[in-house]
Design a protein around this motif. Structure first.
Motif, PDB file in Angstrom:
ATOM      1  N   ALA A   7      18.242  16.286 -21.337  1.00 33.75           N
ATOM      2  CA  ALA A   7      18.854  16.646 -20.049  1.00 33.75           C
ATOM      3  C   ALA A   7      17.790  17.172 -19.085  1.00 33.75           C
ATOM      4  CB  ALA A   7      19.945  17.685 -20.252  1.00 33.75           C
ATOM      5  N   GLY A   8      16.858  17.969 -19.601  1.00 35.57           N
ATOM      6  CA  GLY A   8      15.783  18.495 -18.773  1.00 35.57           C
ATOM      7  C   GLY A   8      14.879  17.399 -18.243  1.00 35.57           C
ATOM      8  N   LYS A   9      14.556  16.415 -19.088  1.00 37.85           N
ATOM      9  CA  LYS A   9      13.720  15.295 -18.656  1.00 37.85           C
ATOM     10  C   LYS A   9      14.406  14.493 -17.552  1.00 37.85           C
ATOM     11  CE  LYS A   9      11.230  14.656 -22.994  1.00 37.85           C
ATOM     12  NZ  LYS A   9      11.039  13.765 -24.152  1.00 37.85           N
ATOM     13  N   GLN A  10      15.702  14.256 -17.705  1.00 34.67           N
ATOM     14  CA  GLN A  10      16.450  13.527 -16.677  1.00 34.67           C
ATOM     15  C   GLN A  10      16.466  14.306 -15.370  1.00 34.67           C
ATOM     16  OE1 GLN A  10      20.313  12.567 -18.262  1.00 34.67           O
ATOM     17  NE2 GLN A  10      19.452  11.248 -19.846  1.00 34.67           N
ATOM     18  N   ALA A  11      16.663  15.615 -15.460  1.00 33.20           N
ATOM     19  CA  ALA A  11      16.665  16.451 -14.253  1.00 33.20           C
ATOM     20  C   ALA A  11      15.284  16.454 -13.600  1.00 33.20           C
ATOM     21  CB  ALA A  11      17.096  17.869 -14.601  1.00 33.20           C
ATOM     22  N   LEU A  12      14.236  16.494 -14.414  1.00 36.23           N
ATOM     23  CA  LEU A  12      12.873  16.477 -13.881  1.00 36.23           C
ATOM     24  C   LEU A  12      12.588  15.162 -13.166  1.00 36.23           C
ATOM     25  CD1 LEU A  12      10.102  17.796 -13.542  1.00 36.23           C
ATOM     26  CD2 LEU A  12       9.497  16.898 -15.804  1.00 36.23           C
ATOM     27  N   GLU A  13      12.993  14.053 -13.754  1.00 37.44           N
ATOM     28  CA  GLU A  13      12.797  12.750 -13.105  1.00 37.44           C
ATOM     29  C   GLU A  13      13.503  12.703 -11.754  1.00 37.44           C
ATOM     30  OE1 GLU A  13      13.876   9.567 -15.711  1.00 37.44           O
ATOM     31  OE2 GLU A  13      12.441  10.202 -17.240  1.00 37.44           O
ATOM     32  N   ALA A  14      14.731  13.175 -11.690  1.00 37.92           N
ATOM     33  CA  ALA A  14      15.475  13.179 -10.426  1.00 37.92           C
ATOM     34  C   ALA A  14      14.812  14.104  -9.409  1.00 37.92           C
ATOM     35  CB  ALA A  14      16.924  13.605 -10.674  1.00 37.92           C
ATOM     36  N   PHE A  15      14.377  15.267  -9.853  1.00 34.17           N
ATOM     37  CA  PHE A  15      13.714  16.230  -8.971  1.00 34.17           C
ATOM     38  C   PHE A  15      12.421  15.650  -8.411  1.00 34.17           C
ATOM     39  CE2 PHE A  15      10.464  19.625  -8.711  1.00 34.17           C
ATOM     40  CZ  PHE A  15      10.968  20.316  -7.612  1.00 34.17           C
ATOM     41  N   LEU A  16      11.600  15.041  -9.272  1.00 33.65           N
ATOM     42  CA  LEU A  16      10.328  14.487  -8.809  1.00 33.65           C
ATOM     43  C   LEU A  16      10.522  13.286  -7.895  1.00 33.65           C
ATOM     44  CD1 LEU A  16       8.123  14.813 -12.009  1.00 33.65           C
ATOM     45  CD2 LEU A  16       8.195  16.307 -10.004  1.00 33.65           C
ATOM     46  N   ALA A  17      11.536  12.481  -8.141  1.00 35.31           N
ATOM     47  CA  ALA A  17      11.820  11.352  -7.245  1.00 35.31           C
ATOM     48  C   ALA A  17      12.204  11.875  -5.862  1.00 35.31           C
ATOM     49  CB  ALA A  17      12.934  10.493  -7.829  1.00 35.31           C
ATOM     50  N   ALA A  18      13.028  12.911  -5.809  1.00 35.07           N
ATOM     51  CA  ALA A  18      13.422  13.499  -4.524  1.00 35.07           C
ATOM     52  C   ALA A  18      12.233  14.143  -3.833  1.00 35.07           C
ATOM     53  CB  ALA A  18      14.540  14.513  -4.730  1.00 35.07           C
ATOM     54  N   LEU A  19      11.389  14.823  -4.578  1.00 42.18           N
ATOM     55  CA  LEU A  19      10.206  15.455  -4.032  1.00 42.18           C
ATOM     56  C   LEU A  19       9.243  14.427  -3.466  1.00 42.18           C
ATOM     57  CD1 LEU A  19       9.012  18.328  -3.741  1.00 42.18           C
ATOM     58  CD2 LEU A  19       7.919  17.983  -5.951  1.00 42.18           C
ATOM     59  N   SER A  20       9.054  13.339  -4.185  1.00 39.04           N
ATOM     60  CA  SER A  20       8.179  12.258  -3.741  1.00 39.04           C
ATOM     61  C   SER A  20       8.728  11.609  -2.464  1.00 39.04           C
ATOM     62  CB  SER A  20       8.025  11.221  -4.842  1.00 39.04           C
ATOM     63  OG  SER A  20       7.188  10.176  -4.433  1.00 39.04           O
ATOM     64  N   ALA A  21      10.034  11.367  -2.430  1.00 40.16           N
ATOM     65  CA  ALA A  21      10.655  10.761  -1.244  1.00 40.16           C
ATOM     66  C   ALA A  21      10.516  11.687  -0.038  1.00 40.16           C
ATOM     67  CB  ALA A  21      12.131  10.471  -1.517  1.00 40.16           C
ATOM     68  N   GLU A  22      10.680  12.978  -0.269  1.00 38.05           N
ATOM     69  CA  GLU A  22      10.541  13.939   0.816  1.00 38.05           C
ATOM     70  C   GLU A  22       9.115  13.943   1.368  1.00 38.05           C
ATOM     71  OE1 GLU A  22      10.527  18.706   1.071  1.00 38.05           O
ATOM     72  OE2 GLU A  22      12.377  17.843   0.291  1.00 38.05           O
ATOM     73  N   GLU A  23       8.143  13.863   0.477  1.00 31.73           N
ATOM     74  CA  GLU A  23       6.751  13.854   0.921  1.00 31.73           C
ATOM     75  C   GLU A  23       6.426  12.583   1.720  1.00 31.73           C
ATOM     76  OE1 GLU A  23       2.873  13.359  -1.514  1.00 31.73           O
ATOM     77  OE2 GLU A  23       3.197  15.514  -1.286  1.00 31.73           O
ATOM     78  N   ARG A  24       6.990  11.453   1.294  1.00 32.53           N
ATOM     79  CA  ARG A  24       6.767  10.185   2.012  1.00 32.53           C
ATOM     80  C   ARG A  24       7.344  10.226   3.409  1.00 32.53           C
ATOM     81  NH1 ARG A  24       8.427   7.465  -2.848  1.00 32.53           N
ATOM     82  NH2 ARG A  24      10.434   7.253  -1.841  1.00 32.53           N
ATOM     83  N   HIS A  25       8.493  10.882   3.581  1.00 31.82           N
ATOM     84  CA  HIS A  25       9.177  10.897   4.881  1.00 31.82           C
ATOM     85  C   HIS A  25       8.745  12.054   5.751  1.00 31.82           C
ATOM     86  CE1 HIS A  25      11.381   7.562   3.514  1.00 31.82           C
ATOM     87  NE2 HIS A  25      12.165   8.220   2.688  1.00 31.82           N
ATOM     88  N   GLY A  26       7.874  12.879   5.237  1.00 28.70           N
ATOM     89  CA  GLY A  26       7.305  13.969   6.026  1.00 28.70           C
ATOM     90  C   GLY A  26       8.230  15.093   6.180  1.00 28.70           C
ATOM     91  N   MET A  70       0.826  -1.196   0.000  1.00 30.49           N
ATOM     92  CA  MET A  70       0.000   0.000   0.000  1.00 30.49           C
ATOM     93  C   MET A  70       0.868   1.258   0.000  1.00 30.49           C
ATOM     94  SD  MET A  70      -3.381   0.752   1.814  1.00 30.49           S
ATOM     95  CE  MET A  70      -4.169   2.298   1.828  1.00 30.49           C
ATOM     96  N   ARG A  71       2.011   1.196   0.678  1.00 31.21           N
ATOM     97  CA  ARG A  71       2.894   2.355   0.702  1.00 31.21           C
ATOM     98  C   ARG A  71       3.374   2.731  -0.699  1.00 31.21           C
ATOM     99  NH1 ARG A  71       7.046   3.761   5.320  1.00 31.21           N
ATOM    100  NH2 ARG A  71       7.581   5.799   4.553  1.00 31.21           N
ATOM    101  N   MET A  72       3.641   1.749  -1.549  1.00 30.24           N
ATOM    102  CA  MET A  72       4.075   2.016  -2.915  1.00 30.24           C
ATOM    103  C   MET A  72       2.977   2.721  -3.705  1.00 30.24           C
ATOM    104  SD  MET A  72       7.153   1.255  -3.227  1.00 30.24           S
ATOM    105  CE  MET A  72       7.408   1.209  -4.974  1.00 30.24           C
ATOM    106  N   ALA A  73       1.731   2.381  -3.433  1.00 27.93           N
ATOM    107  CA  ALA A  73       0.624   3.039  -4.127  1.00 27.93           C
ATOM    108  C   ALA A  73       0.602   4.521  -3.790  1.00 27.93           C
ATOM    109  CB  ALA A  73      -0.702   2.388  -3.755  1.00 27.93           C
ATOM    110  N   LEU A  74       0.880   4.869  -2.554  1.00 27.08           N
ATOM    111  CA  LEU A  74       0.922   6.280  -2.173  1.00 27.08           C
ATOM    112  C   LEU A  74       2.051   7.001  -2.898  1.00 27.08           C
ATOM    113  CD1 LEU A  74       0.234   6.079   1.667  1.00 27.08           C
ATOM    114  CD2 LEU A  74      -1.324   6.843  -0.120  1.00 27.08           C
ATOM    115  N   ALA A  75       3.185   6.353  -3.018  1.00 22.80           N
ATOM    116  CA  ALA A  75       4.303   6.964  -3.736  1.00 22.80           C
ATOM    117  C   ALA A  75       3.930   7.164  -5.193  1.00 22.80           C
ATOM    118  CB  ALA A  75       5.553   6.093  -3.608  1.00 22.80           C
ATOM    119  N   SER A  76       3.264   6.205  -5.792  1.00 19.71           N
ATOM    120  CA  SER A  76       2.855   6.334  -7.182  1.00 19.71           C
ATOM    121  C   SER A  76       1.858   7.467  -7.359  1.00 19.71           C
ATOM    122  CB  SER A  76       2.235   5.024  -7.673  1.00 19.71           C
ATOM    123  OG  SER A  76       3.185   3.994  -7.649  1.00 19.71           O
TER     124      SER A  76
END
Length: 78
Positions: A59-78, A1-7
C-alpha cells in the motif's frame, strides 16, 4: 525531449523519497509512511490498519508512486 525531463524528475524524486513500515508492539497492526531523505517533508503521508508488513509495504509503494507522479506533473507544469 519533454518525456526525458519527466523521467529525470521522477528519478530524482525516487532517490529522495522512500516508504517506511512500522508496527505496534505486538505486531498486530502495521502502517506505512512516506519520508524524504534530504529534509523533513512538513506534512505526513501515511496509512494504517494493515494486518501484515507486506500489506503495509504494498500500500505504501502504491501511495508513493501516486505521490511521485503528482509531484512530477506539478514540476512539469510549473
Amino acid at each position: 525531449m519533454r518525456m526525458a525531463l519527466a523521467s529525470d524528475a521522477m528519478i530524482r524524486f525516487w532517490r529522495d523519497y522512500h516508504v517506511v513500515t512500522v508496527s505496534n508492539d505486538s505486531r498486530s497492526a502495521w502502517r506505512w509512511e512516506i519520508r524524504r531523505r534530504s529534509a523533513p517533508m512538513g506534512v505526513r503521508l501515511n496509512g494504517d490498519g494493515y494486518l501484515s508488513q507486506r500489506a503495509a509495504e504494498e500500500a505504501g509503494k502504491q501511495a508513493l508512486e501516486a505521490f511521485l507522479a503528482a509531484l512530477s506533473a506539478e514540476e512539469r507544469h510549473g
